[in-house]
Design an enzyme around this catalytic site. Sequence first.
Site, PDB file in Angstrom:
ATOM      1  N   LYS A 206       0.828  -1.211   0.000  1.00  0.00           N
ATOM      2  CA  LYS A 206       0.000   0.000   0.000  1.00  0.00           C
ATOM      3  C   LYS A 206       0.864   1.263   0.000  1.00  0.00           C
ATOM      4  O   LYS A 206       0.660   2.172  -0.807  1.00  0.00           O
ATOM      5  CB  LYS A 206      -0.936  -0.008   1.220  1.00  0.00           C
ATOM      6  CG  LYS A 206      -1.891  -1.199   1.208  1.00  0.00           C
ATOM      7  CD  LYS A 206      -2.761  -1.233   2.438  1.00  0.00           C
ATOM      8  CE  LYS A 206      -1.988  -1.549   3.709  1.00  0.00           C
ATOM      9  NZ  LYS A 206      -1.372  -2.889   3.690  1.00  0.00           N
ATOM     10  N   GLU A 422       7.846 -37.138  10.816  1.00  0.00           N
ATOM     11  CA  GLU A 422       7.939 -36.435   9.531  1.00  0.00           C
ATOM     12  C   GLU A 422       7.716 -37.394   8.372  1.00  0.00           C
ATOM     13  O   GLU A 422       7.105 -37.041   7.368  1.00  0.00           O
ATOM     14  CB  GLU A 422       9.285 -35.716   9.391  1.00  0.00           C
ATOM     15  CG  GLU A 422       9.503 -34.567  10.387  1.00  0.00           C
ATOM     16  CD  GLU A 422       8.378 -33.541  10.394  1.00  0.00           C
ATOM     17  OE1 GLU A 422       7.783 -33.305   9.319  1.00  0.00           O
ATOM     18  OE2 GLU A 422       8.069 -32.990  11.475  1.00  0.00           O
ATOM     19  N   ASP A 500       0.270 -29.692  14.998  1.00  0.00           N
ATOM     20  CA  ASP A 500      -0.542 -30.292  13.929  1.00  0.00           C
ATOM     21  C   ASP A 500      -1.997 -30.395  14.367  1.00  0.00           C
ATOM     22  O   ASP A 500      -2.919 -30.106  13.606  1.00  0.00           O
ATOM     23  CB  ASP A 500      -0.052 -31.708  13.609  1.00  0.00           C
ATOM     24  CG  ASP A 500       1.362 -31.713  13.054  1.00  0.00           C
ATOM     25  OD1 ASP A 500       1.770 -30.695  12.486  1.00  0.00           O
ATOM     26  OD2 ASP A 500       2.037 -32.754  13.199  1.00  0.00           O
TER      27      ASP A 500
END
Length: 601
Positions: A206, A422, A500
Site C-alpha cells: 500500500k 515427519e 498439527d
Amino acid sequence: MKNFYPYTVLAIAVFVTVLFVSHSLSSMPSKVIETPYSTALELIEEDSVRSVVMDGDTLTLHPNMEKYVNGETAKTNGYAWVWKSERAGEMAHLEELMLTHHVQYEAEEPSSWVTYLMFGIVGCFLIAQFLPLRANPNQKIFSFMGHNAQRAENVDVSFKDVAGYDEVKGQLGELVAFLRDPKSFSRLGAELPRGTLLWGPPGTGKTHLARAAAGEAEVPFFFIGGSDFVEMFVGVGASRVRSLFQSARKVAPSIIFIDEIDAIGGHRTTAGQVGNPEREQTLNALMTEMDGFKPDSGIVILAATNRPDSLDPALRRRGRFDRAIFVGPPTTQVREQILRTHVNGKAGGKIDFSLVARLTSGMVGADMRAIVNEAALIATRESAKAILTDHFVRAIENVAVGHKDRSRRLSENDRRVVAVHEAGHAVVRAAQGRAKDITRVSIIPTTSGALGYNLNTPEEENDTLLRTRRELLEEVVHLLGGRAAEEVVTHEVTTGASDDLKRANLLLYRMVTMYGLSQRLYNRVTDEETIVFSEETRRTVDGEIQELLAGCHATAKEIVSANQPTVNRLAADLLEHEELSGEPLMGILREVARAKPMQTT
Ligand code: ADP
Ligand code: MG
Ligand code: ZN
C-alpha cells in the site's frame, strides 16, 4: 521581526543541544546497518560483536573494534548493526549465543543528549508560552517546527516498480491523470474523490503504491505516518496536519499520504483510546482540512490502513475518504513478477522463478522482498557468482520455518520419533497422490522451535478460491499423518504433534462454522469466528468436529499402517541424512500405495 521570539528561543535550544549532541556523539556509531537474523547470528558467532544494547525486541550490536583494528574488515569501523526480532525464539537463541561469546549488555543507548534535547524543547515551549511580548499571540510556538517537518519526500519509484496489481494501478491512474493536468479535469466538470483509502493486509504494498502514484504523476509527495502522531505533545499533530495541507497547497498538484491512518482515525470509542485529546485534535484537523479544500486545488489525498472497518465512520463520509481500493495478497503469478522486480539489479543467475513463486504461497510483497534479500545474502556468504534457485529455496525455508538450528542436539530417541513423525506426514501426502508437492523433508531443528518439517510446494496453482470439502479433509489427514505414524510405529504418542492437532482442529472448526462444509450445520454458518452459539448448536458443532477428526485420524492411521515399511525406510534415511529432497526422496515415496479417495459426502 514577526517571529523574533520563537526563533531566538529555538536558536538557544539548538545551540545547547548541538553542544551536548556533539559531545556525546563521539561515542556513538556513525551509521547503523539493518541486519537480518542470520547475519546477527554470524556476527556474534565470529566474535565481531563487543556489546549489545537492547530495546524491546530490537538489538543494537556494537562491533568489536579490536577485531577490526587488527585489520579484518576496516570498512565496518564506526558502524553498528541493528536487528529486530520478528519471530518467537530468535531472541532467546541470540541471548544464549551472546552468553557463550561473552558479549556484554549495555544499558539503554546513551540517552543523555536526547534528554537534554527534550529539556531544551520543553523549556522553550514554556518560555514562549509565557512571553507576553509574543509577536502574534495566536501563533502557536510549534508552527514553525511543523513547517520544517513538512517537506515533500523524494520519490524515486513509479508504477513500473510495482509488479502486478494492474487493477489498483488503473484506479490510481485516474488520480495520476488528474494530477498531471488538474485544469482539464475541472474544465470538464469531473469531480474526483477527495480521499482514497488503500486497504488490505500488511505488506501488500500500500505504501509502495502511494509513493509510486506520486512518482508516476511526477508531483511532490507529502508523507505522514500514523506513528508520527504517537507521543507528540498535544496540539502538535493537529498543527502538523494543518501545515502539511498548507505546504501541499503551495506546490500543488501534489499528493498527501497518511500511512496507517487507524493510528489517529480509529473509532473514537475504542477502549483505551477514549478521550485521547491529541488524537481527537489531529483527526478533527484532518477532517476540517479535507472539508475545506476546493476540488480544483490539485491535491490528492491517499491513506492506508489494514482495517478499514476500524476507522471512525466520520472519516468515511462523502467528501472525505469515500473511496476505498483493496490491495490484496498477490497471486502466484504476481508473486513471480514481484520477485523478478526485486532480483533485477542484484546479480541473478538462472532462477526458476515459477518454482520460487509457488513455494511462497500465502506470502505478500514485503515477504518477497525479504526473501530476495535473504537469498542474496546466502549467495554472498557462499561467494557464489550469482543467486540461484537453491539460494531461494533456502531463503524461503529460513523465512517460513526458521533458520536451521544445528546447535540444538536432540537425544537419539527424540531424533527417531521426529524422523518417524515427519516420514508419516510425507507418506500420507504421497498416498494422496501429491508426492511431487513435497520439496524437502528434514529433521534438523529450526530456530522457530520445530524439531523437523515437511516443506510442501503445491504443484498446481494455489490461487483457486474455491476449495472442496475433500481437499480440506485431506489436508486434515495430512496434518494427522505425523501423529498417526508415532502411534503405528513407535506405539507411543508425544507432544510433537500438538501444533498439527491445533491446526487440524482450527481447520475443521472453520469448515463447520464458517465455510458451510458441514453436513448438518450448513444452515448455521456465520461470518464471525467468535459468534456465540446456543448451547445446543455448540454441542452439535463439537460433535461434528469430533466426528470428522476421528474419521481423518482413522484414515491417516490406515495409510500409515498400509505403508509401514516405507515409513520405516524413510525414517531411517532421515536419521542418516537429516534431510531428503529430490530423487532420493521421490525414490522412496514412489513405493507408497495410493489411498482410495476419501468418502466425503
Ligand atoms: P504495506 O504498506 O501494504 O504494508 P509496503 O508498501 O510497505 O506494504 O510494502 C513493503 C515492500 O514490499 C515495499 O517497499 C516493496 O519493496 C515490496 N513490495 C510490495 N508489493 C510490491 C509489488 N507489487 N511490487 C514490487 N515490490 C513490492
Ligand atoms: Mg505500509
Ligand atoms: Zn507434524
